[in-house]
Design an enzyme around this catalytic site. Structure first.
Site, PDB file in Angstrom:
ATOM      1  N   LYS A   1      48.686  33.412  47.684  1.00 43.06           N
ATOM      2  CA  LYS A   1      47.974  33.694  46.437  1.00 43.06           C
ATOM      3  C   LYS A   1      48.505  32.828  45.311  1.00 43.06           C
ATOM      4  O   LYS A   1      49.719  32.613  45.190  1.00 43.06           O
ATOM      5  CB  LYS A   1      48.133  35.170  46.055  1.00 43.06           C
ATOM      6  CG  LYS A   1      47.561  36.135  47.074  1.00 43.06           C
ATOM      7  CD  LYS A   1      47.896  37.571  46.755  1.00 43.06           C
ATOM      8  CE  LYS A   1      47.189  38.064  45.521  1.00 43.06           C
ATOM      9  NZ  LYS A   1      47.407  39.522  45.340  1.00 43.06           N
ATOM     10  N   ARG A  32      42.695  41.163  30.587  1.00 44.62           N
ATOM     11  CA  ARG A  32      41.441  40.816  29.921  1.00 44.62           C
ATOM     12  C   ARG A  32      40.409  41.884  30.226  1.00 44.62           C
ATOM     13  O   ARG A  32      40.672  42.823  30.969  1.00 44.62           O
ATOM     14  CB  ARG A  32      40.931  39.468  30.437  1.00 44.62           C
ATOM     15  CG  ARG A  32      40.828  39.434  31.967  1.00 44.62           C
ATOM     16  CD  ARG A  32      40.164  38.184  32.477  1.00 44.62           C
ATOM     17  NE  ARG A  32      40.352  37.982  33.899  1.00 44.62           N
ATOM     18  CZ  ARG A  32      39.678  38.598  34.863  1.00 44.62           C
ATOM     19  NH1 ARG A  32      38.758  39.494  34.545  1.00 44.62           N
ATOM     20  NH2 ARG A  32      39.903  38.348  36.137  1.00 44.62           N
ATOM     21  N   GLY A  90      40.047  35.850  42.955  1.00 42.71           N
ATOM     22  CA  GLY A  90      39.990  35.299  44.303  1.00 42.71           C
ATOM     23  C   GLY A  90      40.252  33.811  44.375  1.00 42.71           C
ATOM     24  O   GLY A  90      40.258  33.231  45.462  1.00 42.71           O
ATOM     25  N   HIS A  98      37.246  37.014  49.059  1.00 45.10           N
ATOM     26  CA  HIS A  98      38.193  37.700  48.180  1.00 45.10           C
ATOM     27  C   HIS A  98      37.620  37.917  46.784  1.00 45.10           C
ATOM     28  O   HIS A  98      38.371  38.131  45.830  1.00 45.10           O
ATOM     29  CB  HIS A  98      39.522  36.927  48.089  1.00 45.10           C
ATOM     30  CG  HIS A  98      40.071  36.535  49.419  1.00 45.10           C
ATOM     31  ND1 HIS A  98      40.438  37.477  50.369  1.00 45.10           N
ATOM     32  CD2 HIS A  98      40.285  35.327  49.992  1.00 45.10           C
ATOM     33  CE1 HIS A  98      40.875  36.848  51.446  1.00 45.10           C
ATOM     34  NE2 HIS A  98      40.776  35.554  51.255  1.00 45.10           N
TER      35      HIS A  98
END
Length: 725
Positions: free
Chosen positions: A206, A341, A213, A283
């Site tokens: 990641k 956010r 994603g 994802h």
């Protein structure tokens, strides 16, 4: 509940009486709105008024923010690239400023340009929306330096939560459970591979920064690791300007459950319940709902309190989402990341709470306390959000681009909300996310909300490019989804049921033949009468009686299958039809009327049964929108036009672009020897990286593109000569 507004409907309920709207307007007029959230210890001399904001974003989120700002009497300034000059978000704003080319790195990601426009337009604040600069620490700090309110959390919170390895350390100290993995700073290939072996495969790679994603890959085995790592790094660099990654143990069938939190500058923090975002492809989320199905009140409180601990640990202010990975069986949960956010899926939270989260953002940024305490926030009913994308689910969900030649969305209502940033004839650009709209519905419970979602999806009609609407319809009737049995591998696990072989009915083919006859009759009449509108009442009334042809055979292609509809004139306005030369001849009649949105309403009577559908004819494509699904019937092009493409599609030695995009990398040269599965080149489009690989062993005959080229879908990029290696 929902209230109708142009393009978007906002929630209203008894909670709105607690918003103190009058107080905010009074503050606006008295010039007493504070500087914002980035400096919690600013002096009274630093207080500025907020009567004008710049929205540093585009599309549906910019439109969403504009609506609430206008409701509060706050002026809005939009920014736009070459691709967005005539866009909906530009049209809706009070002012708009050009900031550069379509490529986001030269426009929407240019911090200097955004700040320059904000100062030129005399904006007191910047709302970053989501994506682009919304989670950029440097931009939040730059706003503070320029004495501009950043409508978001403090830069320190963005930094701590935006860098995933840092956030996981903080969460551990705060007592929030995390997933086993490697979060270190040593990013050498050797170290990452060593740590990956310690964690074990499969594992998740990641991006340390960002979300959505982007920069995320799964390495199933050690042999997959090197290529997955390189791909994750490349995508992360492009999306976030940072190629650093972390490694995590891959949980095979987790649920993705996230908690909406809100905090003010006075250390008040509340949670607004959870959302389930488990159904994903690449994802990225496809459909979201709130509350999460199968969650007990006790677990709901535990999730909410863990999210509050996470927010307090970094001194959070404003809207944020704490994301958890949850075991689908025992409901144990672990911190995954925090999005600092507003989220794409925030409308489902608004639907079940009756709150306007953008209004809360503006209030908190102005220095107000949170409008409600935790005990005053109540959960009512159930909501779903379906993301309508320009993509082809039956081709690996590849994103698409092009013009929305026909667009009809459901009407906003008390329980229906459509958020969009595009109109009919607008372009879905290859340079940005392929989202067309978000369809949000609310019901008294999950079953009612799901019934409403299915109904409204059938009213969403789009022609001109592929969408995922039919896929979402299929998803919504799947028994496991109906029962709330969701997890992040849901699509893969139920692939065959979600992508059944399409069997077009004879009734739909007959509707296509009748629509073509009536359409051609009306056009012929308009030419003879020199009328501009072939579907005026007069033209249709007479046109239906122009049955010149006694016999006709229609050839339709539906997907890869061909169908024949034979027709015979029986009597005025009545035909006999038979499909694929099988079965009895059926008696058919009907009418075709023009709607006020450039479509055609077809009423077909087949053997005494009337079927209604909506028709859109684009060149050789006939789109039939029935109650259950859309069908696309194609009148075959002349053989000399389609031969080269068909040959290319069937030739394993021809590497075609699967979508319109930008050639980002080329790994081979003319004369190179390649094996089946070797990477040939990389296409980037819609924030997605796609690796094109060799389908056969062979030799590179020619490379027909260069790095940086913009290529169309099905463009021949590399030619191979098959050979034994």
């Amino acid at each position: 509940m929902f209230t109708k507004l142009p393009h978007i409907a906002y929630l209203s309920s008894g909670h709105n009486t607690m918003y103190r709207l009058g107080k905010l307007k009074t503050l606006l007029h008295r010039n007493r709105l504070t500087l914002g959230t980035q400096d919690l210890h600013q002096s009274a001399s630093q207080i500025n008024r907020i009567n004008k904001i710049l929205i540093a974003n585009r599309g549906e989120i910019a439109c969403r923010i504009t609506k609430t700002a206008k409701k509060l009497g706050v002026k809005t300034v939009a920014v736009y690239s070459d691709a967005d000059r005539n866009s909906m978000h530009v049209e809706q704003a009070d002012e708009a400023y050009y900031i550069g080319p379509a490529n986001s790195s030269q426009s929407y990601l240019r911090q200097d340009k955004i700040i320059s426009v904000a100062k030129k337009a005399k904006c007191q604040a910047v709302h970053p929306g989501y994506g682009f600069l919304s989670e950029n620490t440097e931009f939040a700090e730059l706003c503070q330096k320029e004495n501009i309110v950043f409508i978001g959390p403090p830069a320190s919170a963005i930094r701590d939560m935006g860098i995933k390895n840092t956030s996981k350390t903080i969460m551990t100290k705060a007592g929030v459970p995390i997933i086993e993995g490697y979060h270190g700073e040593d990013q050498t290939n050797e170290t990452l591979l060593t740590e990956a072996r310690k964690i074990g495969f499969p594992l998740m790679i990641k991006a340390v920064r960002g979300g959505g994603g982007k920069g995320m890959r799964i390495a199933l085995t050690e042999s997959d690791f090197a290529e997955a790592l390189e791909s994750a790094r490349t995508e992360s660099e492009k999306a976030f300007g940072d190629s650093a990654v972390l490694l995590e143990k891959y949980i095979a069938e987790p649920r993705h459950v996230e908690v909406q939190i809100f905090a003010d500058k006075y250390e008040n923090v509340v949670y607004l319940f959870e959302r389930d975002c488990s159904v994903q492809r690449r994802h990225q989320k496809v459909i979201e709902e709130a509350p999460a199905p199968g969650i007990s009140q006790k677990l709901r409180k535990e999730l909410g309190e863990a999210a509050i601990r996470a927010a307090k640990a970094v001194g959070y202010v404003g809207a944020g989402t704490v994301e958890f990975i949850m075991d689908r069986n025992n409901h144990s949960f672990h911190f995954m990341e925090m999005n600092t956010r507003l989220q794409v899926e925030h409308p489902v939270t608004e639907a079940i709470t009756g709150l306007d989260l953008v209004e809360w953002q503006l209030r908190v940024a102005s220095g107000e306390e949170l409008p409600l305490k935790q005990e005053q926030i109540t959960l009512k009913g159930h909501a779903f959000e379906a993301r309508i994308y320009a993509e082809n689910p039956r081709n690996g969900f590849l994103p698409g681009a092009g013009q929305l030649l026909y667009l009809k969305h459901p009407e906003a209502a008390d329980n229906v909300r459509v958020e969009t940033g595009v109109r009919q004839n607008d372009e879905v650009s290859v340079h940005y996310d392929p989202m067309i709209a978000k369809l949000v519905v609310w019901g008294k419970d999950r079953r009612e909300a799901l019934d409403i979602l299915r109904s409204k999806l059938s009213e969403y009609n789009i022609a001109g490019l592929d969408t995922n609407i039919e896929f979402i319809k299929t998803l919504c009737v799947h028994s496991k989804f109906v029962n709330g049995e969701v997890h992040t591998g849901f699509i893969e696990e139920n692939f065959e049921e979600l992508f059944p072989k399409l069997q077009i009915s004879n009734d739909v083919l007959i509707q296509g033949a009748l629509a073509t006859i009536l359409h051609d009759n009306a056009n012929s009449l308009s030419m003879s009468l020199e009328t501009k509108d072939p579907f005026s009442p007069f033209a249709v009334e007479i046109g239906l009686r122009l049955n010149h042809v006694l016999k006709h055979t229609f050839n339709f292609n539906v997907g890869k299958e061909s169908h024949i509809v034979e027709t015979k004139f029986a009597e005025p306005d009545v035909y006999l039809m038979r499909v694929n030369r099988l079965g009895p001849w059926r008696k058919v009649s009907g009418t075709l009327k023009k709607t006020n949105d450039d479509a055609l309403e077809l009423a077909t009577e087949i053997d005494g049964v009337i079927i209604k559908s909506r028709i859109v004819k684009l060149n050789n494509n006939l789109h039939i929108f029935t109650k259950n699904r859309e069908w696309q019937l194609v009148l075959p092009a002349p053989k000399f036009m389609s031969l080269s493409l068909n040959q290319a599609e069937q030739n394993p030695c021809a590497a075609l672009s699967p979508m319109p995009g930008l050639v980002d990398k080329i790994f081979v040269n003319k004369g190179d020897v390649v094996k089946k599965g070797d990477s040939l080149l990389v296409i980037v489009a819609m924030k997605m990286e796609h690796i094109i690989k060799a389908s056969v062993d062979g030799i590179v005959e020619d490379v027909l593109c260069c790095k940086g080229d913009n290529v169309a879908k099905n463009k021949l990029l590399v030619k191979l000569t098959e050979a034994k290696i």
